[in-house]
Design a protein around this motif. Structure first.
Motif, mmCIF file in Angstrom:
data_model
loop_
_atom_site.group_PDB
_atom_site.id
_atom_site.type_symbol
_atom_site.label_atom_id
_atom_site.label_comp_id
_atom_site.label_asym_id
_atom_site.label_seq_id
_atom_site.Cartn_x
_atom_site.Cartn_y
_atom_site.Cartn_z
ATOM 1 N N CYS C 4 0.682 -1.064 0.070
ATOM 2 C CA CYS C 4 0.288 0.292 -0.419
ATOM 3 C C CYS C 4 0.476 1.216 0.376
ATOM 4 O O CYS C 4 0.571 1.945 0.090
ATOM 5 C CB CYS C 4 -1.048 0.138 1.127
ATOM 6 S SG CYS C 4 -2.266 -1.078 1.071
ATOM 7 N N HIS C 5 2.228 1.114 0.392
ATOM 8 C CA HIS C 5 2.672 2.530 0.902
ATOM 9 C C HIS C 5 3.717 1.996 -0.469
ATOM 10 O O HIS C 5 4.623 2.728 0.330
ATOM 11 C CB HIS C 5 2.981 2.578 1.369
ATOM 12 C CG HIS C 5 2.051 3.493 2.615
ATOM 13 N ND1 HIS C 5 1.314 2.128 2.759
ATOM 14 C CD2 HIS C 5 1.094 4.273 2.706
ATOM 15 C CE1 HIS C 5 -0.119 2.682 4.029
ATOM 16 N NE2 HIS C 5 0.081 3.855 3.218
ATOM 17 N N PRO C 6 4.553 1.451 -1.624
ATOM 18 C CA PRO C 6 5.228 0.816 -2.485
ATOM 19 C C PRO C 6 6.491 2.160 -2.447
ATOM 20 O O PRO C 6 7.334 1.451 -2.634
ATOM 21 C CB PRO C 6 4.682 0.719 -3.657
ATOM 22 C CG PRO C 6 3.190 1.099 -4.289
ATOM 23 C CD PRO C 6 2.587 1.248 -2.726
ATOM 24 N N VAL C 7 5.709 3.218 -2.872
ATOM 25 C CA VAL C 7 6.776 4.427 -2.808
ATOM 26 C C VAL C 7 7.379 4.653 -2.018
ATOM 27 O O VAL C 7 8.636 4.436 -2.011
ATOM 28 C CB VAL C 7 6.277 5.527 -3.902
ATOM 29 C CG1 VAL C 7 7.192 6.689 -4.100
ATOM 30 C CG2 VAL C 7 5.247 5.179 -5.393
HETATM 31 S S1 SF4 Z 1 3.161 6.792 -5.101
HETATM 32 FE FE1 SF4 Z 1 2.837 6.685 -3.328
HETATM 33 S S2 SF4 Z 1 0.416 7.434 -2.731
HETATM 34 FE FE2 SF4 Z 1 0.695 7.909 -5.153
HETATM 35 S S3 SF4 Z 1 -0.121 5.506 -5.521
HETATM 36 FE FE3 SF4 Z 1 1.685 5.145 -4.998
HETATM 37 S S4 SF4 Z 1 2.453 4.874 -3.122
HETATM 38 FE FE4 SF4 Z 1 0.158 5.929 -2.901
#
Ligand code: SF4
Ligand SMILES: Nc1nc2c(c(=O)[nH]1)N[C@H]1C(S)=C(S)[C@@H](COP(=O)(O)OP(=O)(O)OC[C@H]3O[C@@H](n4cnc5c(=O)[nH]c(N)nc54)[C@H](O)[C@@H]3O)O[C@H]1N2
Ligand SMILES: Nc1nc2c(c(=O)[nH]1)N[C@H]1C(S)=C(S)[C@@H](COP(=O)(O)OP(=O)(O)OC[C@H]3O[C@@H](n4cnc5c(=O)[nH]c(N)nc54)[C@H](O)[C@@H]3O)O[C@H]1N2
Ligand code: SF4
Ligand code: SF4
Ligand code: SF4
Ligand code: SF4
Ligand SMILES: [Mo]
Lengths: 323, 311, 865
Positions: C4-7
């Motif tokens: 859910c927070h891949p980045v």
């Molecule tokens: S960039 Fe960050 S906030 Fe946007 S969808 Fe990907 S993980 Fe979620």
């Protein structure tokens, strides 16, 4: 074409070999380090977005979280998901192969489990049973941009060409859909798109490279599982990474497609894998078919002569009779 | 894999995983070529090629009847073969892109450069023969077509062999001879139907030579030990190849026994043509079969690695 | 987190490559587990037992960070004699009233704090006293006001620095958690003792002077009837180990929607005003002074609340707000009770809520008991939906599940639905406030398509039109609207209000233009500020949220990337990264320290402390606000400057975390007689039936645990992903995940269909059989083991869009955490069987059949224990 190196074996500079003048950019490629892939599929989506590829199928495949299936004319990045049990101590990892999927286990891989077996096999307690710890391998596949690209070699129209970056690209306006590249690719990458008859595959974002951008998939990859850059640098980085992983006791780490003296003269896009290539759907030892082309032509020539000879003979006899 | 790989990957892994693949999915793509277009293309090319050469030689050895028949068959075959090629293209309108470049590394390019002049010459020869216009010129182009004929018979073998499809690639040594033989037999068969009986004796010998060559080569392909030949020995492919063998054999036999019997000769002709067709379809089918099942890709490559002592 | 927070997860991977050990605690083996060093599967809803076990492990083995503990926490504080712990009352704290199902919290106070409660009369929240808590407090989910600091507290506790006193927090804590042994953890969570000890060692060995450990959590920890107490347990553990206010430490809430943090800072919540200022309650004689009284009286930065409130009122009502009219304090709406989303649904069903704005939300799919949501919306006069897509919440009246079952008939639904297409973030300027409190500016890339408009556009022009209509009205009740400062410059073809102008208003302005810090805010009306904690984002008339200095051009703390509230501080309470004397605890972990020469706090980050207050500062008598905090009180938003191991104030369901079973659980609470959180919020309604829990009769009808969660490929209720081909094709269909064992037990086949049933309704899903779902073996007190099967359900699907399926939320009942009203969507019970579900009336009969199998259905088990 009797110069072996042009068809197989190491080739330091494919771009130059393809006639790009001195001073062309260095050969670029991908090092995909599957040990840090988190299976987010950002690469798949980024590729489709950038290249405006069509959606190709809303089917639940039941191959773990992979509902893409394979590379194809409209899927230029494909993330594979493999669930398996890595044995606590040595031995082959056991592919869990999502029960009920694909053909029933063939002799030789009777290890693939079925639901029923599992219930029995399971040792008591919550600790990971004898079958070892659960492993979930993820790997983003792509066109290998082979040093010796069969697709390119066999393309009769010149639609497929070697770019100044050493990559392999299809020119859609030239491709006549003869389909020869499709069976020629030893990795099963390129394919014909049903709706318009042309052949399509990863372009290594030729249009982005041109303006100094890195490919969309690499750009989108959050964990740097996809690393883009000059191939030489990538190869060094990869060697260091494997050593590092071995240090940490990851014995199954190995590079795939990195060596310039393999069957295709080395891949422009190579991988760090944690299991045998075929587990990810990759051929274990691909060879560019055109390696044997000279010999094929020789055999064909002899066969052609025998046709001529056969016919001639049939008549010469007659001619003598007549006399 | 030979390279960059740890020797301490568990030995077991090899045996355990060999023949496996990702959820049993194919590793290679199915050849994009369609049936019946592609196998017909192979057949017609061979038929036309061999017929053209036969016609030329017949012409030179003073058998105008046979020569004329051969030219007709060659012209018809060549035209039809071009037809199937164009029809099989994803983008037929761009057929001429085939002649955009000449690429020795592309059997299809080389093939196109053979097919184009051949079909032109063969057709011209036939037209002149039919209409009687420019007879001398007609003969010359006929002989030119005849010269290209043998190449027409065998380049299609390289076309199939120069792919990653295991059954095709691994039999690249035998395929040209199988195609050569079957081309001769088919041409002979056609001649038995179309040429005046007086010209049959050489044709019969032609048939025997061709049938023998085809049967020998195909048998060699099927009998090959390694697993990549398995598709030849299974299911529909097996049926097709057996049919091809029987029909060709019978055809050759009839051709010999049916010396003075038109009906029998005709039957022999039909049987030979049918045999040629079955063989081509069979070999083409086998390619699809071996692309479908990943084990035909993985096992041989694994064995090769093992032989090279990669691990 | 990888899911859910891949980045954000890239930084976890980076830490890992630098040697960090990653442990993933989750019922399921997810993409995060795949790259973690250790995956610890546990039974959904059992984390307090697990974390409590860790707390106990630390205390029993004396592994706490003593110096930190003594100086910076309330461990030495002494509690009242009449306080009773769950140890004494078998799962209840003192002050519980079974009839109202509420706690009277005053016995939880520090010893000697009674006297000050006398002041209660003047306090806004009359039922509460100086100790926040109790019913009114719960209705208003007052706990949410602690988003930037703790509860009010006027009495400084008496301390025992030896920690020997049997009523000091430290000793109470020790007794409270004593029963959370490794064996009990295995009994409760299904985590084997060896694995538990493995985790305990890893965490404790990686904490102390030289090292710090961080906890990342998201809704796997919050969506429980004890959600707030989950986080409290982690807070206690991290405080004991000295992992708060230090680099590499902390408890990191990985938040949800791109600006969900922003939507609590500048709230879309009914109960708080910008900057976590509580919404005033409705009762007599409440003026500004009494409203801020308690807080002004207290120590810490909340002591300046009056300045924050006055500046807010000035920002909203400008010149109309003067000292004489109490700065228009009376214009502020008043709370009359619970107006949370779920209560509002109840009010809709009761016909009390007649109109509804649905902005950026899809409750018909996304909220617990989706049927209840739809029935509520089907009972309105009007409904306005502003969304990017034709979501289920906008079409339920036409094609919702109730239409199929005949429960609703389109022609009989009174609700008039207005769908107003909204512009997406790419189509407008604005800021996202992320998990790390970073305000990050995003620039418009394209004009919105067709009629789509930004929310800013919508509300600005809506307000403009209403004000035009009311112009000239003499009715005093229109004053609040007419006196509003509603002058924003607009631009572009669509008359889009200038988002930066709004940001500047939020930042605040004084006589000399944009303010640069909340310390500049005045209570005399000379400053205006839309949200005091955001003050400084526009300092020097520059939009600092748009700062994008590359990492390699600045320090590792990266102050040049965007702007963090408050004061561009990257780590809160960072005074705690230095020892009481102001020296770094260790060279390796140096962050902020006291520079004796310059007599100034310095370091890598903006000190979260008055820059010149020396470590040896002692507050003079009668000092207030920050001046009342000593040089060794790092937790400057807390009334006593300390981290609270024990929460004397501010919580409605206990000063210490206690393991309670989820409202619906197949397991009887192994620790106490009290089965579930006694103060949890329930809604007694036939359409919101609860299951029998623990050993209760009928609990065997719903024998399996199910948990709901997200997939990387989809977003929440799906409006933003099921409608996009590139995402839909990646997860094309609703599925459930089950273990091979459960599949065998229930005859479920891979890729076949399953029907999942609760007392609410039944849904169908394709089956994924996978060993990533692991049956858990709970140790039984009798030594044997009991197997618990868990069913995994991603909750993204609904009937609309390209990729469709039943919504997991159909299965859930509405039952809430009493502190913040969050629904328990992470753990409930169900039955699962092979095959597809019935449709139409047959579905209702099918579910009724299940309900009837539950003995004495009704009150009995709607209000268990
Ligand atoms: S960039 Fe960050 S906030 Fe946007 S969808 Fe990907 S993980 Fe979620
Ligand atoms: N791709 C994607 N990213 C998103 C979102 C999305 O929908 N899709 N949504 C965003 C939003 S709004 C939010 S709030 C966040 C949520 O982010 P997460 O909280 O990570 O999302 P979930 O998957 O709901 O829950 C996380 C995990 O909690 C586990 N879990 C369930 N019960 C328990 C329990 O009792 N204890 C423990 N330890 N774990 C438990 C589930 O198995 C699940 O794997 O994600 C944000 N990011
Ligand atoms: N069972 C179960 N239920 C859950 C959860 C769970 O884990 N399990 N998670 C809960 C959590 S954490 C959350 S956050 C909720 C989310 O639940 P919801 O918020 O109801 O679902 P979303 O799909 O996020 O709805 C957001 C909508 O806003 C629209 N939108 C996007 N941008 C804009 C904009 O700029 N303006 C406007 N007006 N609209 C916009 C999108 O199209 C989308 O339809 O679900 C909750 N429900
Ligand atoms: S992988 Fe296949 S498609 Fe890609 S370059 Fe090599 S041969 Fe061509
Ligand atoms: S299909 Fe197109 S790209 Fe492929 S070989 Fe034929 S012409 Fe070349
Ligand atoms: S390089 Fe470009 S074209 Fe190739 S996979 Fe990546 S994004 Fe797609
Ligand atoms: S390669 Fe990168 S982008 Fe693609 S799935 Fe793996 S982590 Fe995600
Ligand atoms: Mo969320």
């Amino acid at each position: 074409m009797n110069d072996g190196h042009r068809l197989s074996g190491p080739l330091p500079d494919p771009a130059a070999d393809a006639g790009h003048p001195e001073g062309h950019p260095p050969r670029v490629g991908f090092f995909t380090d599957t040990s840090v892939c988190i299976g987010c599929k950002a690469c798949e989506v980024a590729c489709k977005e950038w290249n405006a590829l069509p959606e190709d199928g809303l089917d639940l495949l039941g191959q773990s979280y992979d509902n893409t299936g394979a590379l194809g004319a409209s899927t230029w990045r494909h993330v594979a998901f493999v669930e398996q049990r890595a044995p606590a101590m040595g031995g082959a990892p056991v592919d869990l192969g999502m029960p009920g999927i694909g053909p029933p286990p063939r002799s030789g891989d009777g290890r693939a489990r079925t639901v029923g077996e599992d219930a029995e096999n399971r040792a008591e307690g919550n600790g990971d049973d004898d079958a070892g710890a659960l492993r979930w391998l993820m790997s983003s596949d792509v066109c290998k941009h082979c040093t010796h690209a069969a697709c390119l070699d066999v393309c009769p129209t010149g639609a497929l060409f070697r770019t100044e970056f050493g990559t392999v690209v299809v020119q859609d306006d030239i491709c006549n859909g003869c389909g020869y590249c499709v069976p020629a690719c030893p990795y099963g990458v390129i394919d014909i798109r049903a709706d318009n008859g042309g052949a399509f595959k990863c372009t290594m974002c030729y249009d982005r490279l041109g303006v100094g951008l890195e490919p969309a998939c690499a750009k989108a990859c959050p964990t740097d599982s996809i690393q883009f850059g000059p191939l030489d640098e990538l190869r060094e980085r990869a060697d260091r990474r494997v050593a590092e992983l071995r240090e940490l006791g990851v014995d199954t780490a190995r590079l795939y497609g990195e060596q310039p003296d393999d069957g295709v003269g080395g891949d422009g896009a190579f991988f760090l894998l944690l299991d045998e290539p075929e587990i990810y759907g990759l051929p274990p030892d691909p060879v560019v078919t055109t390696r044997d082309l000279p010999s094929m032509w020789r055999h064909a020539a002899v066969a052609a002569l025998s046709v001529a000879a056969g016919i001639a003979a049939s008549f010469v006899v007659t001619a003598r009779r007549r006399r | 894999m030979r390279h960059g790989e740890t020797p301490n990957v568990p030995e077991a892994a090899t045996s355990a995983t060999s023949g496996r693949s990702y959820y049993g999915r194919p590793i290679l793509k199915q050849p994009a070529w369609k049936t019946p277009d592609a196998p017909l293309y192979l057949f017609l090319g061979g038929l036309a090629g061999a017929s053209a050469t036969t016609a030329a030689v017949a012409d030179l050895t003073g058998r105008p009847g046979l020569a004329r028949a051969g030219r007709y068959v060659a012209a018809a075959g060549a035209t039809a073969s071009v037809g199937t090629l164009v029809h099989d293209l994803g983008r037929p309108a761009r057929f001429l892109h085939m002649l955009r470049v000449f690429k020795p590394t592309s059997p299809l390019s080389v093939g196109s450069w053979i097919l184009a002049p051949f079909s032109a010459a063969a057709t011209a020869a036939a037209v002149s023969a039919a209409t009687g216009v420019l007879p001398r010129w007609g003969r010359t182009v006929g002989i030119a077509a005849g010269a290209l004929g043998p190449a027409m018979c065998t380049y299609t073998a390289v076309l199939l062999a120069d792919t990653a499809i295991p059954v095709w690639h691994e039999s690249y040594r035998e395929l040209p001879f199988a195609f050569a033989g079957s081309a001769l037999a088919s041409a002979g068969g056609a001649a038995l139907l179309a040429a005046p009986p007086a010209d049959h004796p050489p044709v019969r010998r032609l048939v025997v030579v061709g049938a023998a060559l085809e049967l020998a080569a195909v048998t060699r392909i099927e009998r090959r030990k390694d697993i990549t030949a398995e598709p030849y020995r299974k299911g529909r492919v097996r049926t097709l190849l057996t049919a091809g063998r029987v029909l060709t054999g019978v055809g050759a036999g009839l051709a010999l026994v049916g010396r003075r019997n038109r009906a029998l000769s005709a039957l022999a002709g039909v049987s030979l043509l049918a045999g040629g067709l079955c063989t081509r379809f069979g070999i083409f089918e086998a390619g699809h079969e071996s692309a479908r099942d990943p084990k035909y890709v993985v096992r041989p490559q694994r064995d090769r690695l093992a032989r090279q002592g990669g691990r | 987190m990888a899911e859910c927070h891949p980045v954000g997860f890239q930084w976890v991977m980076e830490a890992k490559s630098r040697g960090a050990k990653v442990i993933h605690v989750d019922p399921r083996f997810t993409r995060t587990s795949a790259v973690a060093d250790l995956h610890v599967p546990l039974r959904a809803g059992s984390d307090i037992a697990f974390l409590g076990g860790l707390v106990n492990y630390v205390l029993q083995n004396g592994l706490e960070f003593r110096d930190y503990l003594l100086a910076y926490t309330n461990a030495p504080a002494i509690l009242r004699e009449d306080f009773r712990d769950t140890e004494d009352l078998d799962g209840l704290f003192s002050g519980y009233d079974p009839d109202s199902r509420h706690y009277d919290v005053h016995t939880w106070m520090y010893d000697g704090a009674e006297e000050v409660t006398a002041a209660a009369g003047e306090r806004d929240d009359t039922s509460v006293g100086t100790t926040h808590g109790g019913r009114r407090h719960r209705e208003a989910a007052r706990a949410e006001t602690y988003g930037s600091g703790g509860a009010a507290l006027t009495a400084k506790p008496s301390l025992d620095l030896t920690l020997e006193h049997e009523r000091c927090v430290y000793q109470v804590l020790k007794r409270h958690f004593a029963r959370y042994t490794p064996e009990v953890v295995e009994e409760t969570c299904g985590i084997p003792v060896e694995q538990f000890l493995q985790v305990a060692q890893a965490i404790t060995e990686n904490s102390g002077r030289e090292r710090t450990t961080a906890f990342c959590y998201s809704v796997g920890w919050t969506q429980h009837t004890v959600g707030v107490q989950y986080i409290r347990t982690a807070a206690i553990l991290q405080t004991l180990l000295g992992n708060i206010g230090r680099p590499g430490g902390g408890i990191l809430a990985l938040r949800g929607h791109a600006s969900i943090q922003g939507s609590t800072d500048i709230p879309t919540l009914f109960n708080i005003l910008p900057g976590y200022i509580p919404m005033p309650h409705a009762h007599e004689r409440l003026d500004l002074d009494t409203f801020v009284a308690t807080d002004s009286a207290q120590a810490g930065f909340w002591g300046n609340m009056r300045s924050y409130v006055v500046s807010l009122l000035k920002a909203w009502w400008g010149d109309a707000a003067t000292a004489d009219n109490d700065f228009c304090f009376d214009y502020l709406p008043r709370l009359t009770g619970d107006h949370g989303t779920y209560q509002t649904v109840m009010n809709q069903l009761a016909g009390e809520c007649r109109g509804y704005f649905l902005v950026g939300e899809n409750p018909a799919v996304g909220s617990a008991n989706a049927k209840l949501q739809r029935l509520g919306m089907a009972n309105l006069d009007w409904l306005v939906v502003r969304d990017l897509q034709m979501i289920e919440s906008a079409t339920f009246w036409r094609d919702g599940p109730e239409i199929e079952t005949g429960e609703l008939r389109t022609e009989e639904i009174p609700t008039e639905v207005f769908f107003l297409p909204a512009a997406a973030h790419t189509e407008k300027d604005g800021s996202f406030t992320n998990t790390q409190r970073l305000l990050q500016w995003h620039h418009q890339a394209v004009e919105p398509p067709g009629d789509a408009r930004s929310d800013l556009w919508f509300y600005y022009h809506l307000g403009r039109i209403i004000r035009e209509k009311l112009a000239g009205s003499t009715d005093p009740r229109e004053r609040p609207l007419l006196d509003l400062t509603w002058t924003y410059p607009t631009q572009g073809p669509l008359d889009e209000p200038d988002a930066e102008a709004v940001l500047r208003e939020i930042n605040g302005v004084g006589p000399d233009g944009a303010l640069s810090a909340y310390t500049e805010l005045k209570y005399d009306g000379s400053t205006a500020c839309g949200c005091w904690i955001y003050c400084g984002v526009y300092a020097g008339e520059h939009n600092h949220a748009a700062n994008r200095q590359p990492g390699h051009e600045q320090s590792w703390v990266a102050p040049g990337w965007a702007w963090a509230w408050p004061a561009n501080r990257r780590i809160l309470y960072n005074r705690a990264s230095a020892d009481p004397q102001g020296r770094p605890w260790s060279e390796r972990k140096r962050y902020v320290w006291w520079d004796g020469e310059k007599a100034h706090w310095t370091g890598a980050d903006v000190p979260d402390f008055e820059p010149t207050k020396p470590p040896d500062y002692e507050p003079p008598e009668g000092a207030t606000a920050q001046d009342a905090l000593s040089g060794t009180d790092p937790f400057i938003m807390q009334a006593d400057g300390k981290a609270w191991l024990f929460a004397p104030s501010g919580l409605t369901d206990g000063p210490l975390p206690t393991h309670y079973e989820p409202a619906e659980s197949p397991v009887a609470n192994p620790l106490y007689a009290q089965q579930a959180n006694p103060a949890r919020q329930v809604y007694v309604d036939g359409r919101n039936r609860y299951h029998p829990s623990g050993g209760e009769p009928g609990s065997e009808v719903f024998p399996y645990v199910f948990t709901t969660y997200r997939l990387t490929e989809h977003h929440t209720a799906g409006g933003m992903s099921r409608s996009l081909p590139y995402l839909a094709e990646l997860q094309p269909e609703f599925f459930c995940e089950v273990s091979p064992e459960l599949a065998a037990e229930r005859g479920l086949t891979h890729l076949g269909w399953a029907t999942i049933v609760s007392a609410r309704t039944a849904i169908e899903a394709r089956v994924l059989v996978t060993e990533r779902m692991k049956p858990l073996r709970l140790r039984r007190s009798d030594g044997g083991t009991r197997t618990i099967h868990q069913v995994g359900l991603p909750y993204h699907w609904g009937p609309n869009g390209l990729s469709t399926g039943d919504a997991a939320n159909e299965l859930l009942a509405v039952v809430l955490d009493p502190n913040v009203h969050i629904q328990e969507s992470k753990a409930a019970t169900c039955d699962i069987r092979p095959g597809r579900r019935p449709h139409g009336q047959a579905l209702l009969d099918f579910v009724a059949h299940y309900r009837n199998r539950v003995p004495e259905a009704g009150e009995e088990w709607e209000e268990p224990s």
